[in-house]
Each structure stands twice: as structure tokens, then as C-alpha cells.
Design a protein around this motif. Structure first.
Motif, PDB file in Angstrom:
ATOM      1  N   PRO A 240      32.960  35.303 -35.106  1.00 27.87           N
ATOM      2  CA  PRO A 240      33.978  35.359 -34.044  1.00 27.87           C
ATOM      3  C   PRO A 240      34.748  34.048 -33.959  1.00 27.87           C
ATOM      4  CG  PRO A 240      31.843  36.131 -33.237  1.00 27.87           C
ATOM      5  CD  PRO A 240      31.595  35.546 -34.591  1.00 27.87           C
ATOM      6  N   ALA A 241      36.010  34.119 -33.561  1.00 29.17           N
ATOM      7  CA  ALA A 241      36.882  32.940 -33.542  1.00 29.17           C
ATOM      8  C   ALA A 241      36.369  31.857 -32.598  1.00 29.17           C
ATOM      9  CB  ALA A 241      38.297  33.359 -33.151  1.00 29.17           C
ATOM     10  N   TYR A 242      35.729  32.239 -31.488  1.00 29.47           N
ATOM     11  CA  TYR A 242      35.308  31.243 -30.506  1.00 29.47           C
ATOM     12  C   TYR A 242      34.186  30.340 -31.027  1.00 29.47           C
ATOM     13  CZ  TYR A 242      30.915  33.623 -29.396  1.00 29.47           C
ATOM     14  OH  TYR A 242      29.657  34.148 -29.468  1.00 29.47           O
ATOM     15  N   ILE A 243      33.476  30.773 -32.081  1.00 29.27           N
ATOM     16  CA  ILE A 243      32.356  29.987 -32.599  1.00 29.27           C
ATOM     17  C   ILE A 243      32.813  28.603 -33.038  1.00 29.27           C
ATOM     18  CG2 ILE A 243      30.737  29.780 -34.528  1.00 29.27           C
ATOM     19  CD1 ILE A 243      29.655  31.547 -32.401  1.00 29.27           C
ATOM     20  N   SER A 244      33.961  28.521 -33.696  1.00 28.08           N
ATOM     21  CA  SER A 244      34.449  27.218 -34.165  1.00 28.08           C
ATOM     22  C   SER A 244      34.727  26.281 -32.996  1.00 28.08           C
ATOM     23  CB  SER A 244      35.707  27.396 -35.017  1.00 28.08           C
ATOM     24  OG  SER A 244      36.731  28.028 -34.276  1.00 28.08           O
ATOM     25  N   VAL A 245      35.190  26.830 -31.869  1.00 29.11           N
ATOM     26  CA  VAL A 245      35.406  26.010 -30.672  1.00 29.11           C
ATOM     27  C   VAL A 245      34.060  25.562 -30.106  1.00 29.11           C
ATOM     28  CG1 VAL A 245      36.398  25.946 -28.358  1.00 29.11           C
ATOM     29  CG2 VAL A 245      37.548  27.234 -30.164  1.00 29.11           C
TER      30      VAL A 245
END
Length: 831
Positions: A240-245
Motif C-alpha cells: 500500500p502507498a501509505y507504507i512508504s510514509v
């Protein structure tokens, strides 16, 4: 001093002052008691705010009409009417939450503003004013500006409310006070430049504080926004995209505030929106919205990071340990509190195990608002397992029944969501957590539940350590707690809190739940076993083996915990195949680039390595922190599917050179996706140089409990087999087997899987099984749940030994019968 007392006496003798002091003092007292009651979950006191509001409403009407009718005679009461208007506003807010929940400092600042008005406004030649009060008035004036701005959207409703009930007037109070006070204060500021400077200094001080807060918040919001933009170029569809944040986000004061925007803290957008207060996304966050003026104003200057509320909740879960707040809650639980806690601990030094039984009494102070649901989260020491659950129904203890997690969850939702009756549910969660739910609870029906946990004693430096459980739940801090500790055998023990010897037991009475530990000398393992169903389960010392291992590649799992020296030491080894994953790409590390590479990880807190991409026989060196996303957070991702399908067969070894282990590596270790070993940095270098790896000896009939440095062996029972140990030995063996084999289990075969049967037999809560208590036996039948038959059943603090097998029961019955007839025969002869 005498002069000031004379002035005060003269002021109180003016018309209407005495009655105003009486009304103000009485109403303020009722409001404070009401707010304290709400804060402490004693909701019976909320009704006092209604009484205060009615008094204030009547007082306001009378005093306002007197001032309008005879201004010169009653103008000295203007500070009273401003103060009482705000008391009325806050009373109204307790049951019509226009302002939502307000921090304590907002109430104090508002009252400070109102009190300073008494020293600024004057209607005589006596000088009540001084520079201090002008400064205070200026510093607190900002809260009036905020309230006036905040209530602009409610102006039409307030006007309609005036026409209907009159209470709508309180929605206009901040605007009216703003106009009245501005006109009044300008007169004094024009007369004396010192007053002007003092008032301006008060406003400036608050403004500077707010400015510094805004700067701190905007810096962090900029970092998050930049991370979102930069990481959006990574073509990683597996996570998921939020993991990098989440990976690049430091858990600090400012970041938590930014993530709670629209979820906990009201944003300026909410001021002009009448949408539901909890309609913030698909995921739930169990916390009431707070209206904090400082935070709301600062949000105006912060850049939108481009994260959905669901993404923000996921990051709060992983980075800020907010998992309990995000648990699905079928019913509200805001008015619950934990009344009593009984903590009962029994330690088995010879088995290096402990059993902890927690009994909770839950109560609800709020009247006639229906039923509520309690949710508790238990953070367990590594390797622990939940082994019992009971709920008191109609005064009787009903023990939990173990079934598959799907059946238990479905039955709980049916009974709580549709039938509104008595269940309790215990579920396993990743990261050594267990969640317990209890329903229903109201002011007339407090509830009691009991749960038990089997825990390994951690071995460190020739000592065994017991660590108490960390528990989160409804208002535990004020619970009356009694703790008891028992030791099986004569082992000496030292505890971090005082236990007094009472009635033969060591007990401690306290408020809330203390975090404590106990240490004891490391016992040598003697014959310690438990027999069950023609098998014997014996505790032995764990066996370490050193195996030859030459890794095909070495992967440094870098993050901000690493130092230059540590990376350099690995680079200086005679190894040419050392890599790190940078933005998802495997990059070689050399003497020339390792310092630059480490800079890429200075804000990187944890990784989720693509284990399925590594070469056969790879070695990972990790130094993890305490937090990360876990399998539960990414359960629908392609990444997790690939981990499950493409990791275990690669024979990957992992060495952790840090003292901590995060949830991701904890799960990978427990479910045996890799061979894991924790050691010092220096020892890891030696292992690589000698082409060695340390493994704990494993077998199909054995389970290793690494934290306790023991192995539990399963063997066929023989005539020489003894059962001199606790049944917790078998429960720990079963838990280890379920975790080892869980990766092979498919979701659609859970009901028929042998490991569900193993979990039932040992009565343990696992990733595939849950404990549930239902109100009646018929409830179990309707939900397709079979009650425990021929199993260990629920663990108990008082019943922990061997359970006789069928032929043993027969021998016991024969023995008792023989003794009975022998006793009767002797009795007859005596007569």
C-alpha cells in the motif's frame, strides 16, 4: 491591602453584585463538577450542567433587560453577564456538543478573560485597573476571537434557536462579547499608552507561542508531503502507498497531531461543514473529536499530505501503537471504566513457565443511554498464549468455548449486533497481543470477566524473569487492584514492587495496573513432564547447534538505528556480495558508497524486505526498532501473498544485532519463514568470518521456546513416564506447533484443519482459533459451535496438574469404592 479590601467591600455593596456573585459561584460549581464527572466517566454528574444552564438562562435574561433599561445603574454588572454567558455556553456544550470536547486550558483561558474584565471595566473613580490585568486580558482575548469565528456557520441555527427555545442565543455569545469588549477596551487603551502596550504584549505573547507551534507543525507536514510526492515515483504495487510514509515517519508530538486531523482533532474545514462527526473513512477510530483552538488554527497553515483518513489510521496503528483505538467496535464504550482488577500469578520455575489470571470488573456510570461494549487489549511477553476466558452471566461463571476464529467472530457479531445479548470474545492479534470484548454493560449491569495467559519465563544472565502484562482498556488508571504471586517450589524470588505476606500468600494492593517484574535464579531442568492422551510432554534444555553456512549474499536491513561504524565493519569483511535495498532495488555496498547510502536511511525507521526476491541461502543482518507495520496491516497486499508463497523454501537466515524486535520480524520469526538468531554485533561478524550460523535444534516432535531456553518434547507414553509438571507444558507445545504450521493453512480449510483440533485440545487462542462465551448452551448450537469435550479446557490458577486419562479414572473410582466399603465394614465391627 486595607485599601483594596475597602474597594472590594464598596463594589459588593453596589446594586445586584451580591446576587450576581451567588448565581455565578453556584453555576460555576455545578459546571466544574459536571465537567470533572464527564472526564472521569462519572456521567451521573452531567445533569448538573442542565440545572446550571437553566439558572444562567434566567439570570441572563433578567440582567440583560436591566442593563438595557437602566444602563448607568447596572453597567457595573457587565463583567458578570459576560462571565455567565460563557458558563451557559459550556453547560449547553455538555449535552449539545457544538464545540465538541474542549481541552481544560480552553475553559481556564475563557474564565481568565472573564475575571480580568472585572479589573478593567470600571464605573467609578476608584482605579481597579493595572498593567498585569491588561496583559492577562490581551493574552486571553484570542480565545474569544476563535469562538466567534468558529460559530459563524451556526449563526442561522442560533437565530432560529432563539425564536424556538431561546437557547440558540448562546451560539451568538462569542460574537456579541467580541463586539462589546472591543468597544469597551478601545476607550481605556486610548486613555493610557501603558495600558495599550500591556494589552498588546499579552496578545503578542500568545501570537508568538502560536507562531512557534505553527512552524513546528508546518515543518513536519512539509516532510510528510515531500515523502508522499517522492515515494509516489516508486513503482511498487506490492505494498500500500501509505507504507512508504510510515517507514519514513518519526513518531513525535507534531506528527501524531497531523495524522489525527479530521479523525481526533477538528480541522477548520469542519467549522463550515455539518457532516457527521465520525464519518471520516472506512476505518474506525474510537476516540471523540476534540476542538483544540491552537491545533485547529495551525492546520490552516499546514500542507495537505495527500493521505486518506484510512491511511492516517493505518500509520497511527503501526507508528504510534494505536491498535486498540482502531478495533472494530459494534457499540459505544465511552462511559465505561474498570472498577476492580485481580491479578493472580503462579510461577513454575522448574518448567520456566508462569500462568497469569486477570479478573476485571467493568462498570458504567451513565444512566438510561443503553448498553455499551468493552474492549481490552493485552500485550503479552514474547511466546505467551491465551489459555482461558470466563464471563459471569446472571451471577454464574460461564467458561469460554474454543472454536475457529471465523465461527467465533460470526457468533459474536450476530449476538451483539442483532440479538443484543451476553457474549464475550477473545481473539489473537499479531505482535503478542490478545483482544477481549465484553457485551452488554450499562449502569444497572456491571460485568465481570476473567482471562488467563501462559507465559514463558525469559532467561537472561543466569536469571529467569517474569514480566507483568500490559493492559489497555476502559479507564484502568483508577481501578482498585489486588495482585497475588505464588511460587511452585522453594525458589527465591525478587519483585520490583512490594508484596506482603497475608494469609499465606504474597499480595499487593494498589490503584491502577502497575508494570512490574520478578526475577529468580536460573533453575536447572530436571525431569518435568505432563502426560496427555497417551503422550508425554517433557521440558528439556534447548539445544543449540552451529552449522556451516556460507551465504549466497548478505543483505543489510538498514534503517536509522545503524551507525557508520557498523556498516563499515561488514563492508570490510572478505565478502563481495553485500547489498541493501534502496527504494526497492538491491544495491551493492562498498567502501566507496556506504556513507552515502546510510544518508538515504537517516529518516528510515523500518523496512519490509522483499524476502521472496532474495537468492537461495541469503543472510539478512537486521537491527530493528520497536515499531513497524505487521501482517495484519497489509493482509490484502500482493507483498504478503508473495511472502507467504515464496519465502519459506529459500532457506533465508536472519541475524538481529539489536536488542529489540519489531512486529514484522516477530511474525516472520514466529511463523518460521526464516531461521532467526539474535546476538551481538561483534558475534555476528565472527559468525560470518567463520562461515557459521547458530540454529536451535528442531524436530517434528519438539517445540522450542527460545525466550525460556527450553524445548518441549513429545513422545509416546510408557510405563516409566511421569506426569509431575503443569498442564501449561502441553498448552505451550500446542501453541508452538500451530504457529509453525500456520503458513500452510488456507483460509477455506480452517474448519477441518488438524491444527484447529490441536488448538481445541489444548484450549489455546491462536491465529486460527478464538475463545467465546455465549449466554446459553442453545446459543452454541445455533451458531454451530461444539462445546469442549475431552480437552484440557480452560486453564485455572487452582487446577494445573495432570488430568487423569480414562483408565486412570477407572482405577481412581475402584480405589475410592474399596476404601468406602472397607470403612463401612470396620464401622460395623466396631458397633
Amino acid at each position: 491591602m486595607r485599601h483594596k479590601l475597602e474597594i472590594l467591600k464598596q463594589y459588593t455593596q453596589k446594586k445586584g453584585v451580591s446576587i450576581s456573585l451567588l448565581v455565578t459561584g453556584f453555576s460555576t460549581t455545578l459546571l466544574i463538577i459536571s465537567l470533572i464527572g464527564i472526564k472521569l466517566k462519572y456521567s451521573d454528574f452531567e445533569s448538573l450542567a442542565i440545572i446550571s444552564l437553566l439558572i444562567e438562562f434566567a439570570y441572563g435574561i433578567i440582567l440583560s433587560s436591566l442593563i438595557l433599561k437602566s444602563k448607568e445603574e447596572y453597567i457595573h454588572l457587565l463583567p458578570f453577564i459576560i462571565l455567565n454567558w460563557f458558563i451557559g455556553c459550556f453547560c449547553l456544550n455538555t449535552f449539545i456538543p457544538v464545540f465538541q470536547d474542549l481541552p481544560v486550558w480552553v475553559y481556564l483561558t475563557t474564565f481568565t478573560f472573564c475575571i480580568s474584565n472585572f479589573f478593567i471595566y470600571k464605573n467609578s473613580e476608584e482605579d481597579f485597573n493595572n498593567l498585569v490585568f491588561f496583559f492577562i486580558n490581551g493574552a486571553s482575548f484570542g480565545i474569544i476571537l476563535y469562538f466567534a469565528f468558529y460559530l459563524i456557520p451556526f449563526t442561522p441555527l442560533s437565530i432560529v434557536g432563539i425564536l424556538a427555545l431561546g437557547m440558540g442565543f448562546y451560539g451568538l455569545v462569542p460574537a456579541i462579547v467580541l463586539i462589546v469588549h472591543t468597544l469597551s477596551i478601545l476607550r481605556y487603551l486610548q486613555r493610557n499608552r501603558l495600558y495599550f502596550f500591556s494589552f498588546s504584549a499579552g496578545i503578542s505573547t500568545v501570537f508568538i507561542g502560536l507562531l512557534l507551534f505553527i512552524i513546528g507543525l508546518t515543518i513536519e507536514s512539509r516532510k510528510i508531503a515531500d515523502t508522499v510526492i517522492i515515494k509516489s515515483f516508486n513503482n511498487n504495487d506490492d505494498l500500500p502507498a501509505y507504507i512508504s510514509v510510515s517507514q519514513n515517519l518519526e513518531p513525535n508530538f507534531f506528527n501524531e497531531i497531523l495524522l489525527k486531523k479530521d479523525i481526533v482533532y477538528m480541522a477548520p474545514d469542519d467549522f463550515f461543514s455539518f457532516r457527521g462527526f465520525n464519518s471520516f473513512g472506512g476505518k474506525q477510530f474510537n476516540q471523540r473529536k476534540i476542538n483544540n483552538p491552537f491545533i485547529s488554527i495551525a492546520y490552516l497553515f499546514c500542507e495537505d499530505p495527500g493521505l486518506s483518513n484510512d491511511d492516517k489510521i493505518n500509520i497511527l496503528r503501526s507508528n504510534f501503537d494505536k491498535r486498540l483505538e482502531t478495533e472494530e467496535q459494534l457499540w459505544n464504550g465511552e462511559d465505561l471504566f474498570t472498577k476492580n482488577i485481580k491479578e493472580d500469578v503462579k510461577i513454575y520455575p522448574d518448567s520456566r513457565l508462569a500462568y497469569t489470571e486477570i479478573t476485571m470488573n467493568i462498570a458504567c456510570e451513565k444512566k438510561s443511554w443503553g448498553d455499551e461494549e468493552a474492549i481490552y487489549s493485552f500485550q503479552l511477553p514474547e511466546g505467551s498464549v491465551a489459555t482461558s476466558l470466563s464471563l459471569w452471566v446472571n451471577g454464574l461463571e460461564r467458561k469460554g468455548v474454543l472454536t475457529t476464529k471465523e465461527k467465533a467472530k460470526k457468533a459474536y457479531k450476530q449476538i451483539v449486533g442483532v440479538e443484543y445479548r451476553d457474549p464475550s470474545l477473545m481473539q489473537w492479534k499479531e505482535g503478542n497481543k490478545v483482544v477481549v470484548r465484553v457485551f452488554p454493560i450499562n449502569n444497572k449491569t456491571p460485568r465481570t470477566f476473567k482471562c488467563g495467559f501462559t507465559t514463558p519465563l525469559k532467561v537472561e544472565d543466569n536469571e529467569m524473569n517474569y514480566q507483568s502484562l500490559s493492559i489497555k482498556g476502559p479507564n484502568i488508571s483508577k481501578a482498585q487492584t489486588i495482585s497475588r504471586i505464588q511460587i511452585v517450589g522453594n525458589t527465591k524470588i525478587e519483585t520490583s514492587k512490594n508484596f506482603d505476606l497475608k494469609s499465606g500468600f504474597y499480595t499487593n494492593e494498589s490503584e491502577g495496573l502497575d508494570n512490574w517484574h520478578a526475577t529468580m535464579p536460573l533453575n536447572k531442568i530436571h525431569s518435568n513432564s505432563f502426560t496427555w492422551k497417551n503422550k508425554v510432554y517433557e521440558v528439556k534444555d534447548i539445544q543449540k547447534t552451529i552449522i556451516p553456512f556460507t551465504p549466497s549474499e548478505i543483505i543489510l536491513d538498514l534503517n536509522n538505528n545503524w551507525t557508520n561504524k557498523q556498516i563499515e565493519s561488514f563492508v570490510n569483511l572478505k565478502q563481495k556480495n553485500i547489498y541493501a535495498f534502496i527504494n526497492g532495488r538491491k544495491t551493492a555496498i562498498t567502501n566507496e558508497n556506504f556513507k552515502a547510502i546510510l544518508l538515504d536511511f537517516e529518516d528510515f525507521h523500518y523496512s519490509l524486505l522483499p524476502l521472496y526476491k532474495l537468492s537461495q541461502n541469503s543472510l539478512i543482518i537486521t537491527k530493528s526498532g520497536t515499531f513497524s507495520a505487521n501482517f495484519e496491516d497489509i493482509e490484502d497486499s500482493n507483498y504478503l501473498k508473495k511472502i507467504k508463497n515464496g519465502t519459506k523454501q529459500r532457506n533465508i537466515k536472519v541475524i538481529n544485532i539489536g536488542a529489540d524486535i519489531n512486529p514484522f520480524w516477530q511474525t516472520v520469526k514466529e511463523q518460521k519463514y526464516v531461521d532467526y538468531f539474535q546476538t551481538s554485533f561483534k558475534n555476528s561478524l565472527k559468525m560470518i568470518e567463520k562461515h557459521q550460523f547458530v540454529q536451535f535444534k528442531t524436530d517434528t516432535n519438539a517445540v522450542n521456546i527460545e525466550s525460556a531456553q527450553v524445548t518441549i518434547l513429545e513422545n509416546p507414553k510408557s510405563n516409566l513416564s511421569k506426569s509431575n509438571g503443569t498442564n501449561h507444558i502441553y498448552r505451550m507445545f500446542a501453541f508452538g506447533k500451530v504457529l509453525e504450521e500456520q503458513v500452510k493453512i488456507q483460509a477455506d480449510t480452517l474448519a477441518n484443519n488438524q491444527y484447529v483440533d490441536l488448538a481445541k485440545d489444548a484450549n489455546i487462542v491462536t491465529p486460527i482459533s478464538s475463545l467465546i462465551v455465549l449466554e446459553t448452551d442453545n446459543d452454541y448450537k445455533k451458531n454451530g459451535i461444539e462445546k469442549n469435550v475431552d480437552t484440557l479446557g480452560n486453564a485455572s490458577i487452582n487446577n494445573d496438574g495432570a488430568v487423569p486419562e480414562p483408565h486412570e479414572w477407572l482405577l481412581i473410582i475402584i480405589g475410592i469404592s474399596t476404601l468406602y466399603f472397607y470403612h463401612r465394614k470396620n464401622k460395623k465391627q466396631t458397633v
